[in-house]
Design an enzyme around this catalytic site. Structure first.
Site, PDB file in Angstrom:
ATOM      1  N   LYS A 125      38.758  42.870  25.771  1.00  0.00           N
ATOM      2  CA  LYS A 125      38.151  42.218  24.618  1.00  0.00           C
ATOM      3  C   LYS A 125      38.891  42.679  23.378  1.00  0.00           C
ATOM      4  CE  LYS A 125      34.192  42.795  21.592  1.00  0.00           C
ATOM      5  NZ  LYS A 125      32.744  42.843  21.477  1.00  0.00           N
TER       6      LYS A 125
ATOM      7  N   LYS B 265      38.718  42.929  19.322  1.00  0.00           N
ATOM      8  CA  LYS B 265      37.929  42.784  18.097  1.00  0.00           C
ATOM      9  C   LYS B 265      38.801  42.045  17.079  1.00  0.00           C
ATOM     10  CE  LYS B 265      34.447  44.162  16.905  1.00  0.00           C
ATOM     11  NZ  LYS B 265      33.169  43.421  16.963  1.00  0.00           N
TER      12      LYS B 265
ATOM     13  N   ASP C 185      36.515  38.469  19.534  1.00  0.00           N
ATOM     14  CA  ASP C 185      35.257  38.589  18.774  1.00  0.00           C
ATOM     15  C   ASP C 185      35.535  38.812  17.289  1.00  0.00           C
ATOM     16  OD1 ASP C 185      32.794  39.223  17.694  1.00  0.00           O
ATOM     17  OD2 ASP C 185      32.692  41.217  18.619  1.00  0.00           O
ATOM     18  N   PRO C 186      35.515  37.730  16.475  1.00  0.00           N
ATOM     19  CA  PRO C 186      35.787  37.896  15.047  1.00  0.00           C
ATOM     20  C   PRO C 186      34.524  38.196  14.220  1.00  0.00           C
ATOM     21  CG  PRO C 186      35.646  35.577  15.548  1.00  0.00           C
ATOM     22  CD  PRO C 186      35.363  36.307  16.847  1.00  0.00           C
ATOM     23  N   ASN C 187      33.395  38.469  14.873  1.00  0.00           N
ATOM     24  CA  ASN C 187      32.158  38.807  14.149  1.00  0.00           C
ATOM     25  C   ASN C 187      31.763  37.752  13.116  1.00  0.00           C
ATOM     26  OD1 ASN C 187      33.042  42.089  14.676  1.00  0.00           O
ATOM     27  ND2 ASN C 187      30.952  41.431  15.089  1.00  0.00           N
TER      28      ASN C 187
ATOM     29  N   GLU D  78      33.434  35.267  21.323  1.00  0.00           N
ATOM     30  CA  GLU D  78      32.226  35.996  20.908  1.00  0.00           C
ATOM     31  C   GLU D  78      31.978  35.803  19.410  1.00  0.00           C
ATOM     32  OE1 GLU D  78      32.156  39.990  22.462  1.00  0.00           O
ATOM     33  OE2 GLU D  78      30.927  40.709  20.797  1.00  0.00           O
TER      34      GLU D  78
ATOM     35  N   ASN E 254      26.387  38.901  19.979  1.00  0.00           N
ATOM     36  CA  ASN E 254      25.515  40.044  19.698  1.00  0.00           C
ATOM     37  C   ASN E 254      25.095  40.005  18.225  1.00  0.00           C
ATOM     38  OD1 ASN E 254      28.457  41.139  19.267  1.00  0.00           O
ATOM     39  ND2 ASN E 254      27.130  42.440  17.991  1.00  0.00           N
TER      40      ASN E 254
ATOM     41  N   ASP F  82      22.065  45.051  23.922  1.00  0.00           N
ATOM     42  CA  ASP F  82      22.373  46.409  23.440  1.00  0.00           C
ATOM     43  C   ASP F  82      21.048  47.147  23.427  1.00  0.00           C
ATOM     44  OD1 ASP F  82      22.615  48.693  21.739  1.00  0.00           O
ATOM     45  OD2 ASP F  82      24.485  47.840  20.945  1.00  0.00           O
TER      46      ASP F  82
ATOM     47  N   HIS G  76      26.780  44.641  24.702  1.00  0.00           N
ATOM     48  CA  HIS G  76      27.485  44.954  23.457  1.00  0.00           C
ATOM     49  C   HIS G  76      27.597  46.462  23.315  1.00  0.00           C
ATOM     50  CE1 HIS G  76      26.730  46.177  19.155  1.00  0.00           C
ATOM     51  NE2 HIS G  76      27.801  45.444  18.975  1.00  0.00           N
ATOM     52  N   SER G  77      28.558  46.897  22.526  1.00  0.00           N
ATOM     53  CA  SER G  77      28.668  48.332  22.271  1.00  0.00           C
ATOM     54  C   SER G  77      29.071  48.595  20.838  1.00  0.00           C
ATOM     55  CB  SER G  77      29.720  48.946  23.194  1.00  0.00           C
ATOM     56  OG  SER G  77      30.251  50.125  22.631  1.00  0.00           O
ATOM     57  N   ASN G  78      28.517  49.668  20.333  1.00  0.00           N
ATOM     58  CA  ASN G  78      28.877  50.214  19.041  1.00  0.00           C
ATOM     59  C   ASN G  78      29.416  51.604  19.337  1.00  0.00           C
ATOM     60  OD1 ASN G  78      28.757  50.582  16.212  1.00  0.00           O
ATOM     61  ND2 ASN G  78      27.043  49.168  16.220  1.00  0.00           N
TER      62      ASN G  78
HETATM   63 MG   LIG Z   1      30.383  41.382  18.938  1.00  0.00          MG
END
Ligand SMILES: [Mg+2]
Length: 429
Positions: free
Chosen positions: A196, A198, A226-228, A251, A274, A298, A325-327
């Site tokens: 994945k 970011k 995943d561009p948020n 994502e 997420n 999450d 999901h992860s932080n």
């Molecule tokens: Mg995300």
């Protein structure tokens, strides 16, 4: 057996974090986490972990006081306890939560993020008291190992000159070649086979080129971007069209359920989130509008491991996929994620984890990945042990901080390198 909670210890810490880039800015050199210890009358201690920013600590302290005298087995009661704890209205911005980009911040989500840390600690204590692993308390594992994906980030080689930080050997990744090199290292070191990236950091064309380069270097491997929510609907559709043949899913390309629904209606590429489905209340609209095809759970902000199972059951009912999901997190949370993931039958995508980026931990032994998977522990509780010396060391760092790092702020960290930086408006592209 006496499961009465006699004491609760809360230890805020700062853990080293590399300069990982996202659409808001860059990770700070140290990030706050909260370690929770719940001790029963029999002297059994359960451990949990959650976000450690001030707004969570402010809730966790009164919450911990209310737990004393309750039963560690009373997991349902934790939600009622949380409701009794007042949330300072100034902590609820109604805006997208900056640290970790996990949807809109609400009082409920703050409370649930605190509940999750205590729920995991209680489950750990309960498991140790009964001699049973957490996955057994959750109904039993359906797999012996949980697959994780390599979480690739654009990043600098190090934090800006002069910033106190830990060093690592990952090097910079700011172009397609750097991203592919990072993926190679992830594969060599941990055996990950899905990747994945970011995104939302560089213009979409550059990120498309990076994913293309990954597809060429690792043919047939599942890829995600995943561009948020940094893209407009049109940009999302353009990226989906250009990468549709190589993406497992896209994502949160666009922000919010209406935009995601519009993208989903016009592309065959599955969308994961997420950000627009982060609470039970957000499910109905998103699923009715077919806005998302995969929900990234999450346990921290969904309110614990059992809520994560409930989310998975709802997803299964509606034919929506589920993953994780992860932080930034440590080994306690990775152990918790692995236990719950092992019990979810409809987990068809590798879970995300930041753990390889964390050079520090509070466990006596680091969690390990074999062929991209974490083996599910059958030891009592979570199956991990707290190293009190390491905990003290990281707590000392938190105590010594003058306040600049106690609340995660990726935009402020970026301003150290670029004084003119402000959080970009959405959509950025
Ligand atoms: Mg995300």
């Amino acid at each position: 057996m006496n499961l009465t909670i006699e004491s609760v210890r809360l230890t805020p810490i700062l853990v080293a974090d590399p300069p990982l880039l996202n659409t808001q800015g860059v990770h700070q050199p140290y990030t706050p986490r909260l370690i929770i210890e719940v001790e029963t009358a029999d002297g059994i201690t359960g451990i949990g972990e959650t976000y450690g920013d001030t707004k969570y600590l402010e809730l966790a302290q009164p919450f911990a006081e209310k737990l004393k005298g309750r039963q560690a087995s009373d997991l349902n009661g934790l939600f009622g306890v949380a409701d009794e704890v007042a949330v300072d209205a100034s902590r609820v911005s109604g805006q997208v939560d900056v640290g970790g980009l996990r949807g809109v911040q609400t009082a409920d989500k703050l409370r649930l993020s605190v509940v999750s840390g205590f729920e995991v600690a209680c489950l750990d204590a309960l498991g140790k008291a009964l001699g049973l692993p957490v996955h057994t308390l959750l109904g039993g594992k359906v797999r012996d190992a949980v697959e994780y994906s390599a979480y690739l980030f654009y990043r600098w080689a190090g934090h800006p000159e002069g910033v106190p930080c830990e060093k690592d050997d990952w090097g910079a990744a700011v172009d397609p070649a750097g991203v592919v090199e990072q993926a190679r290292k992830f594969k060599e070191r941990y055996g990950f086979t899905s990747f994945k990236l970011k995104g939302g950091v560089f213009a979409p064309e550059e990120e498309i080129a990076a994913v293309r380069a990954l597809a060429e270097a690792f043919p047939g491997h599942p890829l995600r971007l995943d561009p948020n929510g940094a893209w407009s609907v049109e940009t999302s559709l353009k990226v989906a069209e250009e990468l549709g043949d190589v993406l497992e899913y896209l994502e949160d390309p666009a922000l919010g359920t209406p935009a995601m629904a519009e993208v989903a209606a016009r592309t065959g590429v599955p969308l994961a989130t997420n950000m627009c489905v982060t609470t039970f209340a957000e499910i109905k609209e998103a699923f009715t509008r077919d806005a998302v095809q995969v929900v990234l759970s999450d346990h921290h902000y969904w309110g614990g491991l059992r809520n994560t199972q409930q989310l998975a059951a709802i997803c299964r009912t509606f034919g929506v996929g589920v993953s994780m999901h992860s932080n930034t997190h440590l080994g306690i949370s990775l152990a918790a994620m692995t236990h719950v993931a092992s019990t979810v039958p409809n987990l068809h995508h590798a879970c995300d984890s930041h753990y390889p980026w964390q050079s520090e931990d509070v466990l006596t032994e680091r969690m390990t990945f074999e062929s991209g998977k974490v083996a599910v522990s059958d030891l009592p509780g979570l199956g991990v042990e707290l190293d009190h010396d390491k905990l003290r060391f990281l707590h000392r760092r938190w105590l010594d901080d003058d306040g600049t790092l106690k609340d995660r702020d990726d935009a402020a960290a970026m301003r150290v390198a670029d004084p003119d930086w402000t959080t970009p408006p959405v959509p950025r592209w």
